[in-house]
Design a protein around this motif. Sequence first.
Motif, PDB file in Angstrom:
ATOM      1  N   LEU A   1     -23.349   1.934  -9.104  1.00 50.37           N
ATOM      2  CA  LEU A   1     -22.327   1.401  -9.114  1.00 50.37           C
ATOM      3  C   LEU A   1     -21.577   3.056 -10.479  1.00 50.37           C
ATOM      4  O   LEU A   1     -22.101   2.915 -11.424  1.00 50.37           O
ATOM      5  CB  LEU A   1     -22.833   0.401 -10.318  1.00 50.37           C
ATOM      6  N   GLN A   2     -20.108   2.676  -9.637  1.00 55.87           N
ATOM      7  CA  GLN A   2     -19.672   3.994 -10.228  1.00 55.87           C
ATOM      8  C   GLN A   2     -18.557   3.493 -11.710  1.00 55.87           C
ATOM      9  O   GLN A   2     -18.373   2.767 -11.857  1.00 55.87           O
ATOM     10  CB  GLN A   2     -18.940   4.396  -9.158  1.00 55.87           C
ATOM     11  N   PRO A   3     -18.703   4.748 -12.736  1.00 57.16           N
ATOM     12  CA  PRO A   3     -17.094   4.186 -13.195  1.00 57.16           C
ATOM     13  C   PRO A   3     -16.367   4.153 -12.935  1.00 57.16           C
ATOM     14  O   PRO A   3     -16.031   4.458 -12.121  1.00 57.16           O
ATOM     15  CB  PRO A   3     -17.458   5.626 -14.576  1.00 57.16           C
ATOM     16  N   PRO A   4     -16.039   3.465 -13.803  1.00 57.87           N
ATOM     17  CA  PRO A   4     -13.895   3.515 -13.317  1.00 57.87           C
ATOM     18  C   PRO A   4     -13.028   4.466 -13.301  1.00 57.87           C
ATOM     19  O   PRO A   4     -13.908   5.262 -14.076  1.00 57.87           O
ATOM     20  CB  PRO A   4     -14.107   2.533 -14.169  1.00 57.87           C
ATOM     21  N   VAL A   5     -11.648   3.883 -12.516  1.00 56.20           N
ATOM     22  CA  VAL A   5     -11.093   5.192 -12.468  1.00 56.20           C
ATOM     23  C   VAL A   5     -10.049   4.776 -12.105  1.00 56.20           C
ATOM     24  O   VAL A   5      -9.287   3.432 -11.886  1.00 56.20           O
ATOM     25  CB  VAL A   5     -11.387   5.274 -10.945  1.00 56.20           C
ATOM     26  N   GLU A   6      -8.656   5.310 -12.927  1.00 52.03           N
ATOM     27  CA  GLU A   6      -7.772   5.187 -13.053  1.00 52.03           C
ATOM     28  C   GLU A   6      -6.908   4.667 -12.090  1.00 52.03           C
ATOM     29  O   GLU A   6      -7.037   5.963 -11.344  1.00 52.03           O
ATOM     30  CB  GLU A   6      -6.765   6.153 -13.993  1.00 52.03           C
ATOM     31  N   HIS A   7      -6.252   3.853 -11.239  1.00 50.22           N
ATOM     32  CA  HIS A   7      -5.121   3.903 -10.474  1.00 50.22           C
ATOM     33  C   HIS A   7      -6.070   3.926  -9.032  1.00 50.22           C
ATOM     34  O   HIS A   7      -5.774   5.315  -8.163  1.00 50.22           O
ATOM     35  CB  HIS A   7      -4.343   4.840 -10.771  1.00 50.22           C
ATOM     36  N   PHE A   8      -7.163   3.571  -8.839  1.00 53.16           N
ATOM     37  CA  PHE A   8      -8.514   3.673  -7.580  1.00 53.16           C
ATOM     38  C   PHE A   8      -7.714   3.329  -6.948  1.00 53.16           C
ATOM     39  O   PHE A   8      -7.268   3.469  -5.420  1.00 53.16           O
ATOM     40  CB  PHE A   8      -9.664   3.200  -8.197  1.00 53.16           C
ATOM     41  N   LEU A   9      -7.009   2.268  -7.089  1.00 45.53           N
ATOM     42  CA  LEU A   9      -6.462   1.481  -5.413  1.00 45.53           C
ATOM     43  C   LEU A   9      -4.627   1.889  -4.805  1.00 45.53           C
ATOM     44  O   LEU A   9      -4.771   2.289  -3.662  1.00 45.53           O
ATOM     45  CB  LEU A   9      -5.305  -0.381  -5.886  1.00 45.53           C
ATOM     46  N   ALA A  10      -4.616   2.735  -6.280  1.00 47.44           N
ATOM     47  CA  ALA A  10      -3.095   3.635  -5.805  1.00 47.44           C
ATOM     48  C   ALA A  10      -2.877   4.460  -4.733  1.00 47.44           C
ATOM     49  O   ALA A  10      -2.574   4.819  -4.029  1.00 47.44           O
ATOM     50  CB  ALA A  10      -2.037   4.210  -6.884  1.00 47.44           C
ATOM     51  N   GLN A  11      -4.595   5.196  -4.896  1.00 49.97           N
ATOM     52  CA  GLN A  11      -5.412   6.344  -4.559  1.00 49.97           C
ATOM     53  C   GLN A  11      -5.560   6.155  -3.119  1.00 49.97           C
ATOM     54  O   GLN A  11      -5.909   7.079  -2.616  1.00 49.97           O
ATOM     55  CB  GLN A  11      -5.808   7.207  -4.979  1.00 49.97           C
ATOM     56  N   ARG A  12      -5.682   4.913  -2.279  1.00 49.49           N
ATOM     57  CA  ARG A  12      -6.351   3.904  -1.188  1.00 49.49           C
ATOM     58  C   ARG A  12      -5.341   4.630  -0.350  1.00 49.49           C
ATOM     59  O   ARG A  12      -4.177   3.628  -0.579  1.00 49.49           O
ATOM     60  CB  ARG A  12      -7.392   3.565  -1.091  1.00 49.49           C
ATOM     61  N   HIS A  13      -5.873   4.443   0.929  1.00 47.78           N
ATOM     62  CA  HIS A  13      -4.773   4.263   2.276  1.00 47.78           C
ATOM     63  C   HIS A  13      -4.585   3.057   2.593  1.00 47.78           C
ATOM     64  O   HIS A  13      -5.298   1.925   1.952  1.00 47.78           O
ATOM     65  CB  HIS A  13      -5.955   4.638   3.593  1.00 47.78           C
ATOM     66  N   PRO A  14      -3.618   2.201   2.900  1.00 47.61           N
ATOM     67  CA  PRO A  14      -3.406   0.969   2.966  1.00 47.61           C
ATOM     68  C   PRO A  14      -4.624   0.346   3.562  1.00 47.61           C
ATOM     69  O   PRO A  14      -4.348  -1.049   3.315  1.00 47.61           O
ATOM     70  CB  PRO A  14      -2.017   0.752   3.356  1.00 47.61           C
ATOM     71  N   GLN A  15      -4.627   0.905   4.961  1.00 49.16           N
ATOM     72  CA  GLN A  15      -5.765   0.173   5.180  1.00 49.16           C
ATOM     73  C   GLN A  15      -6.937  -0.500   4.627  1.00 49.16           C
ATOM     74  O   GLN A  15      -6.994  -1.610   4.610  1.00 49.16           O
ATOM     75  CB  GLN A  15      -6.751   1.005   6.681  1.00 49.16           C
ATOM     76  N   GLU A  16      -7.240   0.860   4.130  1.00 48.05           N
ATOM     77  CA  GLU A  16      -8.473   0.662   2.738  1.00 48.05           C
ATOM     78  C   GLU A  16      -8.590  -0.748   1.382  1.00 48.05           C
ATOM     79  O   GLU A  16      -9.058  -1.596   1.244  1.00 48.05           O
ATOM     80  CB  GLU A  16      -8.846   1.390   1.939  1.00 48.05           C
TER      81      GLU A  16
END
Length: 336
Positions: free
Chosen positions: A261-276
């Motif tokens: 389980l990874q530490p949290p990351v700021e704006h993680f979803l915004a950095q992902r490809h739309p399909q992801e």
Amino acid sequence: MSPMKALNNIALSMLDLVAVREGGTVADALAISLRTAQHAEWLGFKRYWLAEHHNMAGIASSATAVLVGYIAGGTHTIRVGSGGVMLPNHAPLVVAEAFGTLAELYPGRIDLGLGRAPGTDQATMRALRRERAETADDFPQDVAELQRLLGPAQPGQRLIAMPGAGTNVPIWLLGSSLFSAQLAAERGLPYAFASHFAPRLLLQAIALYRQNFRPSATLAKPYVTIGVPLIAAPTDAEAEYLASSTYQRVLGILTGERRGLQPPVEHFLAQRHPQERAAIDDFLAAAVIGSPDTVRDGLSALAQATDADEFMLVCDIYDPALRLRSLDIAAAACSA
């Protein structure tokens, strides 16, 4: 459908995958699980379940019956059980003896949730069952055998679980498809839907279960529990930040890149490809993530949609103290 239950009439419980945190150890994960169970008990949660998984980096709940004993031994009143034991991996007699022993050690507190999936990859499943071939008929037959083994021994019964016979450990059927919903209805057993990772068939499965339910000696009317991923914090922004640990785990499941389980990351979803992002959203469609007001609204919406008897929360937050705080917020939302 009956009139919607008020939130304060819906039982709260928890499902724990015993996540190993990045930088932590299995021993740390086990200690965090016990502390979480003790806190859930203090909050008045009804049950605490452990999920069986094998050969998965970052998840330490493979020896499920052992963990049930560990958690039950460190608590006093909360029900403890499997969510679930993956029956294709085990001979019913072995399961009956393990949970029969637990029932003798912790009377009136043990649940046996059963799943039909292997909870692992094919190679590991073969290692667990020594090449035993499964058929579509095995699961219903194995459930029936477990019911016999945990029920009172009958005259002339040659195969007796000892311990196990006469303990009547409550059996639940778990599933993410319509198969277990139908079987639970036919057998008059309580049903838990795995909407914490496969929410697509949630409404269809519980409708099928309720429509086809046959009262049994175990249960007079349908009883539905649904899995709910929960991340709660004082603000929506903080909850979204903390949820990025769960988003990372889901993405790892979808891509086959398992990690702790990874530490949290700021704006993680915004950095992902739309399909992801779309895949993560689909996986977590039943999730409730946000501030106390958002959590209350989200749980109320789930209650309205499902008329569930119980919410089984799945709450994986990297910081164990913030995980407990998240449970506090959920408990307050449901008691208001």
